[in-house]
Motif scaffolding. Structure first.
Motif, PDB file in Angstrom:
ATOM      1  N   MET A 125       8.885 -28.075  29.817  1.00  0.00           N
ATOM      2  CA  MET A 125       9.786 -28.578  28.790  1.00  0.00           C
ATOM      3  C   MET A 125      10.523 -29.840  29.238  1.00  0.00           C
ATOM      4  N   SER A 126      10.290 -30.258  30.472  1.00  0.00           N
ATOM      5  CA  SER A 126      10.993 -31.438  30.976  1.00  0.00           C
ATOM      6  C   SER A 126      10.063 -32.519  31.505  1.00  0.00           C
ATOM      7  N   SER A 127       8.775 -32.205  31.711  1.00  0.00           N
ATOM      8  CA  SER A 127       7.826 -33.190  32.231  1.00  0.00           C
ATOM      9  C   SER A 127       7.060 -33.838  31.081  1.00  0.00           C
ATOM     10  N   TYR A 128       6.572 -35.040  31.342  1.00  0.00           N
ATOM     11  CA  TYR A 128       5.850 -35.807  30.331  1.00  0.00           C
ATOM     12  C   TYR A 128       4.483 -36.192  30.885  1.00  0.00           C
ATOM     13  N   PRO A 169      13.148 -25.673   8.809  1.00  0.00           N
ATOM     14  CA  PRO A 169      12.375 -25.146   7.693  1.00  0.00           C
ATOM     15  C   PRO A 169      12.783 -23.726   7.353  1.00  0.00           C
ATOM     16  N   ALA A 170      12.238 -23.236   6.243  1.00  0.00           N
ATOM     17  CA  ALA A 170      12.570 -21.880   5.814  1.00  0.00           C
ATOM     18  C   ALA A 170      12.112 -20.871   6.839  1.00  0.00           C
ATOM     19  N   PHE A 171      12.843 -19.747   6.917  1.00  0.00           N
ATOM     20  CA  PHE A 171      12.476 -18.712   7.871  1.00  0.00           C
ATOM     21  C   PHE A 171      12.757 -17.357   7.265  1.00  0.00           C
ATOM     22  N   ALA A 172      12.121 -16.355   7.818  1.00  0.00           N
ATOM     23  CA  ALA A 172      12.265 -14.990   7.317  1.00  0.00           C
ATOM     24  C   ALA A 172      13.234 -14.217   8.188  1.00  0.00           C
ATOM     25  N   ALA A 173      13.603 -13.038   7.701  1.00  0.00           N
ATOM     26  CA  ALA A 173      14.497 -12.197   8.479  1.00  0.00           C
ATOM     27  C   ALA A 173      13.806 -11.710   9.734  1.00  0.00           C
ATOM     28  N   PRO A 174      14.565 -11.457  10.811  1.00  0.00           N
ATOM     29  CA  PRO A 174      13.940 -10.994  12.065  1.00  0.00           C
ATOM     30  C   PRO A 174      13.128  -9.737  11.825  1.00  0.00           C
ATOM     31  N   GLN A 175      11.998  -9.646  12.502  1.00  0.00           N
ATOM     32  CA  GLN A 175      11.155  -8.477  12.336  1.00  0.00           C
ATOM     33  C   GLN A 175      11.404  -7.482  13.465  1.00  0.00           C
ATOM     34  N   THR A 176      11.006  -6.265  13.227  1.00  0.00           N
ATOM     35  CA  THR A 176      11.167  -5.221  14.232  1.00  0.00           C
ATOM     36  C   THR A 176       9.827  -4.930  14.855  1.00  0.00           C
ATOM     37  N   SER A 177       9.866  -4.279  15.982  1.00  0.00           N
ATOM     38  CA  SER A 177       8.623  -3.927  16.673  1.00  0.00           C
ATOM     39  C   SER A 177       7.854  -2.907  15.861  1.00  0.00           C
ATOM     40  N   ASP A 178       6.511  -3.090  15.814  1.00  0.00           N
ATOM     41  CA  ASP A 178       5.701  -2.146  15.058  1.00  0.00           C
ATOM     42  C   ASP A 178       5.049  -1.112  15.955  1.00  0.00           C
ATOM     43  N   ARG A 179       5.444  -1.043  17.222  1.00  0.00           N
ATOM     44  CA  ARG A 179       4.952   0.008  18.099  1.00  0.00           C
ATOM     45  C   ARG A 179       6.031   0.350  19.106  1.00  0.00           C
ATOM     46  N   PRO A 180       6.314   1.607  19.353  1.00  0.00           N
ATOM     47  CA  PRO A 180       7.368   1.962  20.293  1.00  0.00           C
ATOM     48  C   PRO A 180       7.159   1.305  21.643  1.00  0.00           C
ATOM     49  N   GLY A 181       8.214   0.719  22.179  1.00  0.00           N
ATOM     50  CA  GLY A 181       8.162   0.163  23.521  1.00  0.00           C
ATOM     51  C   GLY A 181       7.676  -1.263  23.592  1.00  0.00           C
ATOM     52  N   VAL A 182       7.270  -1.861  22.459  1.00  0.00           N
ATOM     53  CA  VAL A 182       6.801  -3.241  22.463  1.00  0.00           C
ATOM     54  C   VAL A 182       7.885  -4.125  21.883  1.00  0.00           C
ATOM     55  N   PRO A 183       8.427  -5.095  22.644  1.00  0.00           N
ATOM     56  CA  PRO A 183       9.497  -5.953  22.135  1.00  0.00           C
ATOM     57  C   PRO A 183       9.055  -6.720  20.901  1.00  0.00           C
ATOM     58  N   ALA A 184       9.987  -6.916  19.953  1.00  0.00           N
ATOM     59  CA  ALA A 184       9.658  -7.631  18.727  1.00  0.00           C
ATOM     60  C   ALA A 184       9.312  -9.075  19.000  1.00  0.00           C
ATOM     61  N   GLY A 185       9.887  -9.683  20.038  1.00  0.00           N
ATOM     62  CA  GLY A 185       9.629 -11.085  20.350  1.00  0.00           C
ATOM     63  C   GLY A 185       8.615 -11.258  21.448  1.00  0.00           C
ATOM     64  N   ASP A 186       7.664 -10.347  21.547  1.00  0.00           N
ATOM     65  CA  ASP A 186       6.705 -10.358  22.654  1.00  0.00           C
ATOM     66  C   ASP A 186       5.628 -11.406  22.428  1.00  0.00           C
ATOM     67  N   GLU A 187       5.894 -12.639  22.793  1.00  0.00           N
ATOM     68  CA  GLU A 187       4.949 -13.722  22.654  1.00  0.00           C
ATOM     69  C   GLU A 187       5.159 -14.690  23.810  1.00  0.00           C
ATOM     70  N   PRO A 188       4.234 -15.660  24.000  1.00  0.00           N
ATOM     71  CA  PRO A 188       4.394 -16.578  25.126  1.00  0.00           C
ATOM     72  C   PRO A 188       5.755 -17.264  25.111  1.00  0.00           C
ATOM     73  N   GLU A 189       6.389 -17.319  26.264  1.00  0.00           N
ATOM     74  CA  GLU A 189       7.664 -18.008  26.370  1.00  0.00           C
ATOM     75  C   GLU A 189       7.401 -19.504  26.336  1.00  0.00           C
ATOM     76  N   THR A 190       7.933 -20.192  25.343  1.00  0.00           N
ATOM     77  CA  THR A 190       7.650 -21.607  25.188  1.00  0.00           C
ATOM     78  C   THR A 190       8.944 -22.384  24.988  1.00  0.00           C
ATOM     79  N   PRO A 191       9.819 -22.421  26.005  1.00  0.00           N
ATOM     80  CA  PRO A 191      11.035 -23.241  25.865  1.00  0.00           C
ATOM     81  C   PRO A 191      10.641 -24.691  25.656  1.00  0.00           C
ATOM     82  N   GLN A 192      11.385 -25.398  24.822  1.00  0.00           N
ATOM     83  CA  GLN A 192      11.014 -26.763  24.498  1.00  0.00           C
ATOM     84  C   GLN A 192      12.198 -27.698  24.637  1.00  0.00           C
ATOM     85  N   GLY A 193      11.918 -28.951  24.864  1.00  0.00           N
ATOM     86  CA  GLY A 193      12.943 -29.970  24.898  1.00  0.00           C
ATOM     87  C   GLY A 193      13.268 -30.441  23.499  1.00  0.00           C
ATOM     88  N   GLY A 194      14.286 -31.300  23.382  1.00  0.00           N
ATOM     89  CA  GLY A 194      14.662 -31.837  22.087  1.00  0.00           C
ATOM     90  C   GLY A 194      13.890 -33.096  21.769  1.00  0.00           C
TER      91      GLY A 194
END
Length: 476
Positions: free
Chosen positions: A135-138, A63-88
């Motif tokens: 990401m591998s268990s069912y 689907p459509a996506f936007a350009a990567p965003q930057t951190s809005d506070r010093p020291g906080v990673p832009a991708g700071d969210e729950p790690e959710t690796p997924q299977g195919g």
């Protein structure tokens, strides 16, 4: 170490080891880490995911996506969210399971019919079971225990999809069109396996539509909680979708176009749901004690009626059920005897199917009608003077969270002043020698840190910078 009981940023990025604490406090001089965690691991993750991005991104439409965003506070990673690796994409019960489509996974996309109520019910099954993230268990029902498997289960799909294919089963909608059972999808083509996420929308929790109830599969297990729109991070990259296979309320004999009311002879007579049939008005009202009352209460809570219940919902009819029903009926524009607090066929049909308008958090139920079956009552009780009947609720007082960028060194705005005054009001203003004022300073940070520690938070969860949960608790 254990995660804090709230979700300010990422439950796994609150590490309080000296390296992580230093990175959060002084990290403005370092490039932001993409996935959170320990700085030494970032380069390895980026290199490892480059090949996966190329392989997976080329094989699936996205689907459509936007350009990567930057951190809005010093020291906080832009991708700071729950790690959710997924299977195919995979059949139910995994690659060894039997494909749900003839000829393998390349068959046509099919959207089995379902209702909003059933989507939320299936989502709640995993929340109640606290299904561990993998990401591998069912799980026993055949769905993969990651975020996309969770949505596949809730949407009752015939196999396990992933964030690169779920959009095929939905129709893109706008933020204001969101209703329970819709999804918010973030598919990141540059890192599709680890950089994407999808959640189920459960309904707005505030009148500004800044927060909503989310159902999601993330570490350590399935959860249901209030979340800022569209998500804790990468908010501008989440796209709302509505499931294509939603069943509609169908008019029965005598139904009219634009039907709305519950009366047997007025507009909307004969409207029925395609799944659970209406149990009759006798199932509701003073003295009623049955599972239909519980089901009604839960449906009303999902549509914005939670504030009417001090406890429950439960099987015994109460004034709370009546007030919540009135609020839902009046949200549809009904008045008089059509909004008397006792559900009729149309009220039931709209709740079961997930259609109609949700209860506005700022909505105050008005006086009821004097028509047949109403008698000037709310849910079978007199409109005033009833023991246990709740007073009309007040509108939510928590202001919308303005974003972390408003609270950082050098920031100067009205939100800083508002924050400081609330800290003083709550008893955390001892660090101010003057003010509070509009310029962010160390007194503000120390006041916020003291408030966060008073919540029992430690490490990165009590760094002195207000996030959405700090803001909500401070102004509650």
């Amino acid at each position: 170490m254990g995660s804090p009981v709230f979700e300010e940023f990422d439950p796994e990025s609150d590490c309080d080891c000296p390296g992580c604490v230093s990175r959060r406090r002084v990290g403005a001089n370092s490039p932001p880490a993409r996935f959170g965690g320990h700085p030494a691991a970032h380069r390895v993750v980026v290199v490892a995911t480059a090949a996966a991005a190329a392989a997976l991104g080329a094989a699936h439409a996205v689907p459509a996506f936007a350009a990567p965003q930057t951190s809005d506070r010093p020291g906080v990673p832009a991708g700071d969210e729950p790690e959710t690796p997924q299977g195919g994409k995979a059949p139910l019960h995994g690659p060894a399971g039997q494909s749900a489509r003839p000829g393998g996974l390349a068959g046509p996309v099919k959207s089995p019919p379902t209702t909003r109520a059933d989507i939320i019910r299936r989502a709640k099954e995993w929340v109640s079971a606290e299904v561990p993230y993998s990401m591998s268990s069912y799980w026993y029902d055949g769905y993969r225990q990651d975020c996309s498997g969770f949505v596949s289960k809730a949407w009752n799909l015939t196999g396990n999809e992933w964030t690169g294919s779920l959009h095929q089963y939905g129709t893109r909608i706008t933020k204001e069109e969101l209703q329970p059972g819709d999804i918010l999808l973030f598919h990141n083509p540059s890192d599709p396996e680890k950089g994407s996420h999808v959640v189920i929308f459960g309904g707005w929790t505030d009148y500004t539509h800044s927060y909503y109830l989310v159902y999601e599969q993330t570490r350590p297990n399935t959860r249901r909680q209030t979340t800022p729109y569209a998500y804790w991070s990468n908010s501008d990259r989440y796209v709302p979708y509505r499931y294509k296979g939603l069943t509609a309320v169908t008019p029965g004999a005598g139904a009219q176009v634009g039907a709305s009311a519950d009366g047997g002879s007025g507009p909307g007579a004969g409207v029925t749901a395609t799944t659970t049939s209406f149990p009759g008005r006798a199932a509701f009202g003073p003295g009623a004690d049955n599972p239909y009352v519980t089901q009604l209460g839960r449906l009303l809570v999902e549509r914005g009626g939670a504030r009417f219940y001090a406890s429950g919902p439960g099987p015994r009819w109460s004034a709370s059920d009546g007030w919540a029903t009135v609020a839902f009926q009046q949200a549809q524009g009904w008045r008089g005897a059509d909004a008397d607090g006792i559900p009729g066929p149309s009220t039931w049909a709209l709740l079961i199917s997930g259609r109609g308008r949700d209860i506005d958090p700022g909505q105050l139920p008005t006086g009821t009608g004097q028509g047949s079956g109403s008698g000037g009552a709310i849910g079978g009780y007199p409109a005033t003077g009833v023991a246990g009947a709740p007073a009309a609720p007040s509108a939510p007082r928590v202001p919308a969270y303005p974003g972390r960028g408003m609270f950082r060194p050098g920031a100067q705005n009205a939100y800083v002043t508002r924050l400081g005054r609330q800290l003083v009001k709550k008893g955390f203003g001892r660090h101010y020698t003057t003010g509070p004022g509009p310029r962010w300073g160390e007194a503000d940070r120390r006041g916020v840190e003291a408030f966060q520690r008073a919540q029992g938070w430690r490490g990165g969860a009590a760094d002195g910078y207000p996030g959405p949960e700090t803001w909500r608790r401070l102004f509650s």
